[in-house]
Motif scaffolding. Structure first.
Motif, PDB file in Angstrom:
ATOM      1  N   LEU A   1       0.851  -1.283  -0.052  1.00 50.90           N
ATOM      2  CA  LEU A   1      -0.026  -0.146   0.004  1.00 50.90           C
ATOM      3  C   LEU A   1       0.815   1.249   0.141  1.00 50.90           C
ATOM      4  CD1 LEU A   1      -2.574   1.612   0.070  1.00 50.90           C
ATOM      5  CD2 LEU A   1      -2.940   1.254   2.584  1.00 50.90           C
ATOM      6  N   GLY A   2       1.957   1.400   0.613  1.00 52.80           N
ATOM      7  CA  GLY A   2       2.887   2.413   0.688  1.00 52.80           C
ATOM      8  C   GLY A   2       3.564   2.711  -0.732  1.00 52.80           C
ATOM      9  N   LEU A   3       3.883   1.599  -1.460  1.00 54.66           N
ATOM     10  CA  LEU A   3       4.181   1.731  -2.733  1.00 54.66           C
ATOM     11  C   LEU A   3       3.193   2.324  -3.765  1.00 54.66           C
ATOM     12  CD1 LEU A   3       6.604   1.768  -4.660  1.00 54.66           C
ATOM     13  CD2 LEU A   3       6.071  -0.751  -5.042  1.00 54.66           C
ATOM     14  N   SER A   4       1.848   1.726  -3.288  1.00 59.34           N
ATOM     15  CA  SER A   4       0.736   1.999  -4.282  1.00 59.34           C
ATOM     16  C   SER A   4       0.411   3.518  -4.091  1.00 59.34           C
ATOM     17  CB  SER A   4      -0.549   1.309  -4.134  1.00 59.34           C
ATOM     18  OG  SER A   4      -1.337   1.668  -4.658  1.00 59.34           O
ATOM     19  N   LEU A   5       0.667   4.042  -2.928  1.00 56.13           N
ATOM     20  CA  LEU A   5       0.513   5.502  -2.628  1.00 56.13           C
ATOM     21  C   LEU A   5       1.553   6.211  -3.367  1.00 56.13           C
ATOM     22  CD1 LEU A   5      -0.428   5.610   1.277  1.00 56.13           C
ATOM     23  CD2 LEU A   5      -1.899   6.332  -0.989  1.00 56.13           C
ATOM     24  N   ARG A   6       2.647   5.731  -3.515  1.00 52.39           N
ATOM     25  CA  ARG A   6       3.797   6.579  -4.118  1.00 52.39           C
ATOM     26  C   ARG A   6       3.464   6.554  -5.663  1.00 52.39           C
ATOM     27  NH1 ARG A   6       7.815   9.205  -1.146  1.00 52.39           N
ATOM     28  NH2 ARG A   6       9.345   8.686  -2.745  1.00 52.39           N
ATOM     29  N   CYS A   7       3.288   5.579  -6.017  1.00 49.37           N
ATOM     30  CA  CYS A   7       2.893   5.479  -7.698  1.00 49.37           C
ATOM     31  C   CYS A   7       1.733   6.151  -7.864  1.00 49.37           C
ATOM     32  CB  CYS A   7       2.388   4.014  -8.012  1.00 49.37           C
ATOM     33  SG  CYS A   7       3.973   2.786  -7.809  1.00 49.37           S
ATOM     34  N   LEU A   8       0.363   6.299  -7.192  1.00 53.80           N
ATOM     35  CA  LEU A   8      -0.707   7.034  -7.201  1.00 53.80           C
ATOM     36  C   LEU A   8      -0.214   8.245  -7.252  1.00 53.80           C
ATOM     37  CD1 LEU A   8      -3.779   7.109  -7.336  1.00 53.80           C
ATOM     38  CD2 LEU A   8      -3.650   7.226  -4.958  1.00 53.80           C
ATOM     39  N   ALA A   9       0.690   8.990  -6.120  1.00 53.55           N
ATOM     40  CA  ALA A   9       1.180  10.375  -6.294  1.00 53.55           C
ATOM     41  C   ALA A   9       1.824  10.920  -7.257  1.00 53.55           C
ATOM     42  CB  ALA A   9       2.054  10.408  -5.051  1.00 53.55           C
ATOM     43  N   ARG A  10       2.731   9.888  -8.020  1.00 51.67           N
ATOM     44  CA  ARG A  10       3.308  10.363  -9.270  1.00 51.67           C
ATOM     45  C   ARG A  10       2.395  10.451 -10.585  1.00 51.67           C
ATOM     46  NH1 ARG A  10       9.098   7.704 -11.370  1.00 51.67           N
ATOM     47  NH2 ARG A  10       9.562   9.359 -12.817  1.00 51.67           N
ATOM     48  N   PHE A  11       1.537   9.686 -10.657  1.00 48.88           N
ATOM     49  CA  PHE A  11       0.719   9.732 -11.912  1.00 48.88           C
ATOM     50  C   PHE A  11      -0.918   9.945 -11.769  1.00 48.88           C
ATOM     51  CE2 PHE A  11       4.246   6.402 -12.570  1.00 48.88           C
ATOM     52  CZ  PHE A  11       4.611   6.837 -13.594  1.00 48.88           C
ATOM     53  N   PHE A  12      -1.273  10.006 -10.422  1.00 55.87           N
ATOM     54  CA  PHE A  12      -2.814  10.144 -10.602  1.00 55.87           C
ATOM     55  C   PHE A  12      -2.985  10.875  -9.157  1.00 55.87           C
ATOM     56  CE2 PHE A  12      -7.548   9.124 -10.439  1.00 55.87           C
ATOM     57  CZ  PHE A  12      -7.826   9.679 -11.631  1.00 55.87           C
ATOM     58  N   TRP A  13      -2.492  12.046  -8.798  1.00 56.80           N
ATOM     59  CA  TRP A  13      -2.552  12.620  -7.344  1.00 56.80           C
ATOM     60  C   TRP A  13      -3.557  13.657  -7.271  1.00 56.80           C
ATOM     61  CZ3 TRP A  13      -2.010  17.973  -8.163  1.00 56.80           C
ATOM     62  CH2 TRP A  13      -1.451  18.381  -9.399  1.00 56.80           C
ATOM     63  N   HIS A  14      -4.485  13.670  -8.465  1.00 59.29           N
ATOM     64  CA  HIS A  14      -5.425  15.164  -8.288  1.00 59.29           C
ATOM     65  C   HIS A  14      -6.585  15.065  -7.168  1.00 59.29           C
ATOM     66  CE1 HIS A  14      -3.715  14.272 -12.284  1.00 59.29           C
ATOM     67  NE2 HIS A  14      -3.691  15.713 -12.431  1.00 59.29           N
TER      68      HIS A  14
ATOM     69  N   THR B   1      -4.762  -2.865  -2.623  1.00 54.25           N
ATOM     70  CA  THR B   1      -3.276  -2.293  -2.032  1.00 54.25           C
ATOM     71  C   THR B   1      -2.096  -2.651  -2.708  1.00 54.25           C
ATOM     72  OG1 THR B   1      -3.355  -4.446  -0.590  1.00 54.25           O
ATOM     73  CG2 THR B   1      -4.480  -2.227   0.281  1.00 54.25           C
ATOM     74  N   ASP B   2      -2.438  -3.978  -3.686  1.00 57.02           N
ATOM     75  CA  ASP B   2      -1.055  -4.180  -4.721  1.00 57.02           C
ATOM     76  C   ASP B   2      -1.462  -4.042  -6.089  1.00 57.02           C
ATOM     77  OD1 ASP B   2      -3.138  -6.059  -4.731  1.00 57.02           O
ATOM     78  OD2 ASP B   2      -2.176  -8.046  -4.342  1.00 57.02           O
ATOM     79  N   LEU B   3      -2.056  -2.640  -6.268  1.00 56.79           N
ATOM     80  CA  LEU B   3      -2.157  -2.391  -7.508  1.00 56.79           C
ATOM     81  C   LEU B   3      -1.502  -1.158  -7.691  1.00 56.79           C
ATOM     82  CD1 LEU B   3      -3.777  -3.340 -10.258  1.00 56.79           C
ATOM     83  CD2 LEU B   3      -5.746  -1.576  -9.467  1.00 56.79           C
ATOM     84  N   PHE B   4      -0.586  -0.752  -8.801  1.00 56.31           N
ATOM     85  CA  PHE B   4       0.301   0.130  -8.890  1.00 56.31           C
ATOM     86  C   PHE B   4       0.063   0.874 -10.236  1.00 56.31           C
ATOM     87  CE2 PHE B   4       2.267  -3.392  -6.604  1.00 56.31           C
ATOM     88  CZ  PHE B   4       2.313  -2.792  -5.371  1.00 56.31           C
ATOM     89  N   PHE B   5       0.194   2.156 -10.180  1.00 52.27           N
ATOM     90  CA  PHE B   5      -0.100   2.933 -11.327  1.00 52.27           C
ATOM     91  C   PHE B   5       1.462   3.101 -11.946  1.00 52.27           C
ATOM     92  CE2 PHE B   5      -3.945   4.474  -9.468  1.00 52.27           C
ATOM     93  CZ  PHE B   5      -4.654   4.833 -10.722  1.00 52.27           C
ATOM     94  N   VAL B   6       1.571   2.648 -13.078  1.00 53.33           N
ATOM     95  CA  VAL B   6       2.797   2.731 -13.876  1.00 53.33           C
ATOM     96  C   VAL B   6       2.768   3.640 -15.265  1.00 53.33           C
ATOM     97  CG1 VAL B   6       3.596   0.235 -13.042  1.00 53.33           C
ATOM     98  CG2 VAL B   6       2.366   0.470 -15.351  1.00 53.33           C
ATOM     99  N   ALA B   7       1.739   4.335 -15.411  1.00 55.86           N
ATOM    100  CA  ALA B   7       1.575   5.181 -16.415  1.00 55.86           C
ATOM    101  C   ALA B   7       0.478   6.559 -16.077  1.00 55.86           C
ATOM    102  CB  ALA B   7       1.212   4.710 -17.759  1.00 55.86           C
ATOM    103  N   ALA B   8       0.591   7.234 -16.429  1.00 55.73           N
ATOM    104  CA  ALA B   8      -0.595   8.512 -16.250  1.00 55.73           C
ATOM    105  C   ALA B   8      -1.663   8.060 -16.953  1.00 55.73           C
ATOM    106  CB  ALA B   8       0.039   9.829 -16.542  1.00 55.73           C
ATOM    107  N   PRO B   9      -2.842   8.198 -16.482  1.00 59.31           N
ATOM    108  CA  PRO B   9      -4.051   7.840 -17.335  1.00 59.31           C
ATOM    109  C   PRO B   9      -4.371   9.031 -18.449  1.00 59.31           C
ATOM    110  CG  PRO B   9      -4.665   7.741 -15.040  1.00 59.31           C
ATOM    111  CD  PRO B   9      -3.209   8.196 -15.195  1.00 59.31           C
ATOM    112  N   VAL B  10      -4.703   8.597 -19.717  1.00 62.82           N
ATOM    113  CA  VAL B  10      -5.042   9.680 -20.656  1.00 62.82           C
ATOM    114  C   VAL B  10      -6.456   9.953 -20.682  1.00 62.82           C
ATOM    115  CG1 VAL B  10      -3.429   8.565 -22.177  1.00 62.82           C
ATOM    116  CG2 VAL B  10      -5.676   7.433 -22.139  1.00 62.82           C
ATOM    117  N   VAL B  11      -7.336   9.512 -19.820  1.00 63.60           N
ATOM    118  CA  VAL B  11      -8.921   9.925 -19.489  1.00 63.60           C
ATOM    119  C   VAL B  11      -9.116   9.813 -18.133  1.00 63.60           C
ATOM    120  CG1 VAL B  11     -10.910   9.137 -19.726  1.00 63.60           C
ATOM    121  CG2 VAL B  11      -9.430   8.414 -21.715  1.00 63.60           C
ATOM    122  N   ASP B  12      -9.576  10.912 -17.585  1.00 62.43           N
ATOM    123  CA  ASP B  12      -9.989  11.117 -16.288  1.00 62.43           C
ATOM    124  C   ASP B  12     -11.085  10.567 -16.085  1.00 62.43           C
ATOM    125  OD1 ASP B  12     -10.933  11.950 -13.947  1.00 62.43           O
ATOM    126  OD2 ASP B  12      -9.834  13.706 -13.708  1.00 62.43           O
ATOM    127  N   PRO B  13     -11.350   9.319 -15.457  1.00 62.83           N
ATOM    128  CA  PRO B  13     -12.749   8.498 -15.276  1.00 62.83           C
ATOM    129  C   PRO B  13     -13.688   9.137 -14.790  1.00 62.83           C
ATOM    130  CG  PRO B  13     -11.170   7.640 -13.778  1.00 62.83           C
ATOM    131  CD  PRO B  13     -10.383   8.788 -14.631  1.00 62.83           C
TER     132      PRO B  13
END
Length: 446
Positions: free
Chosen positions: A139-152, A270-282
């Protein structure tokens, strides 16, 4: 979301007739071709894996006029698995139809409106504690990934009382200052129907439920739903069931959802990680189209994973004297129920916190424990029965083109795997150097 007001309409409750009408106009030769392809699929290595059941292949006869007869030799499991693979051939067609409706609706509107919505949306996690705290680390890593690619958007972490304040503070420290992270303590457990059953959960889950290879797995391992999937039966642990119960019903009764004022949510494992920025805001997509869910594909649920599901759904409709028509686009795929979701769920919080949805969810959740129904099955069925395209409402606005938006959220070459191209599902992801580097977390886990 469209403003909804219930209204009586003069239609029969026999919504199961849509089993036949969900695929209008298909020619016999198309059916025969699909069946032949499914038979080949059944006999191939994709079904007959070493660890899977080695059942006899059905005998299929296709006449010159496209007529078809199938002999299953009394093997019901062969029949339901063949039907599944025939129906799987329909997924791409159904997906294309839903997506084209969505795309047409978007093209008919002013795209600039997407930026005019005040989006009240939230990202949510459920933290279920384990002994080695690997879930906390993921979860800690997932938050870091989220903060980089989908932090809004703000983040809420649901947790039980098994996490310490120090652990929660550590998780919050991993988020950058511009990301709002908060916590809500929740309790996980059985639904009222099972708790109030005479004798409790043990009596509710007694044989013939939870049986595999002549053994009652609830008694020995606290697992059940043992027929899912039918061709490779396995029993599912109670923690998985409690999580699915929470995602189906409990989450929408939390303070976050009841009092937070959110219109939309994005639930992430918790074990799902953003590895790219979404091209569409859902969230913008839902605001623009009026759909109540977003997922990258519409699928047909596997046999053994929806035992008794249609009967239980119809039972609820009978009780409420349902007289409407479901949204057939997302009700079924062939002869089986449609599903959408997995390691993540995106939806309209205003729909899933309605009393009607919560009543339906409470009626259905015992099937999570008995038959391994998933939240992605129940959520989508509710959208089909009661969503803005179901004919049970007096619409104060234009009916949306689709209930489920399927626009791809990520670029095709994002390089991830699993749930979607830009989302990587990986248990123990914090141990992977490439993932730590992607999410700028090398120093956190060393």
């Amino acid at each position: 979301m469209t403003s909804l007001h219930p209204v009586r309409v003069s239609l029969s409750v026999s919504w199961l007739r849509y089993r036949q009408s969900a695929r209008p106009g298909q020619a016999k030769d198309e059916e025969a071709s699909a069946a032949a392809g499914a038979a080949s699929y059944w006999r191939g290595t994709r079904v007959r894996q070493e660890e899977e059941l080695n059942l006899p292949a059905p005998q299929i006869q296709i006449g010159e006029n496209g007529s078809m007869s199938i002999e299953y030799d009394g093997y019901d499991l062969v029949q339901e698995c063949l039907e599944y693979y025939v129906d799987k051939s329909l997924e791409a067609r159904n997906q294309r139809r839903v997506y084209e409706k969505e795309l047409h609706a978007l093209n008919q509107r002013d795209s600039s409106r997407l930026d005019q919505h005040d989006l009240r949306a939230v990202m949510v996690y459920l933290l279920m504690e384990n002994a080695d705290r690997s879930l906390h680390k993921d979860l800690g890593l997932s938050l870091r990934c989220l903060a980089r690619f989908f932090w809004h958007y703000p983040v809420v972490i649901f947790h039980t009382n098994g996490s310490t304040q120090a652990e929660l503070a550590w998780l919050k420290s991993l988020a950058p200052p511009h990301m709002k992270v908060s916590f809500e303590e929740v309790a996980l457990g059985f639904p009222a129907e099972i708790l109030n059953f005479p004798g409790g959960p043990d009596a509710f889950l007694q044989p013939p439920l939870c049986m595999l290879d002549g053994k009652h797995w609830w008694t020995s391992h606290r697992t059940c739903g043992c027929r899912c999937p039918a061709w490779r039966p396995q029993c599912w642990p109670v923690n998985w069931m409690h999580a699915a119960h929470f995602f189906t019903a409990g989450m929408f009764r939390t303070k976050t959802f009841q009092d937070g004022g959110y219109d939309y949510f994005f639930r992430v494992d918790t074990d799902l990680f953003f590895v790219a920025a979404p091209v569409v805001d859902p969230f913008k997509l839902m605001a623009e189209t009026g759909c109540v869910m977003v997922y990258d594909h519409l699928s047909r649920e596997a046999p053994g994973c929806f035992d008794d599901f249609d009967r239980r759904s119809a039972e609820f409709l009978e009780q409420m004297e349902y007289t409407g028509e479901p949204d057939v686009d997302i009700l079924l795929v062939g002869k089986g129920p449609a599903a959408a979701g997995g390691q993540w769920t995106i939806g309209d919080a205003r729909f899933f916190t309605t009393p009607l949805y919560l009543q339906f969810a409470e009626h259905m959740v015992s099937g999570i424990y008995a038959h391994r129904w998933s939240e992605q099955l129940i959520l989508l069925r509710s959208a089909a029965l009661f969503g803005p395209r179901a004919k049970v409402w007096k619409l104060s606005e234009e009916m949306p083109a689709v209930s489920l938006c399927t626009s791809p959220l990520f670029p095709e070459d994002a390089g991830g795997s699993g749930a979607s191209a830009g989302l990587l599902h990986l248990k123990g992801g914090f141990r992977q150097e490439h993932l730590l580097k992607t999410c700028a977390a090398e120093m956190v886990f060393r």
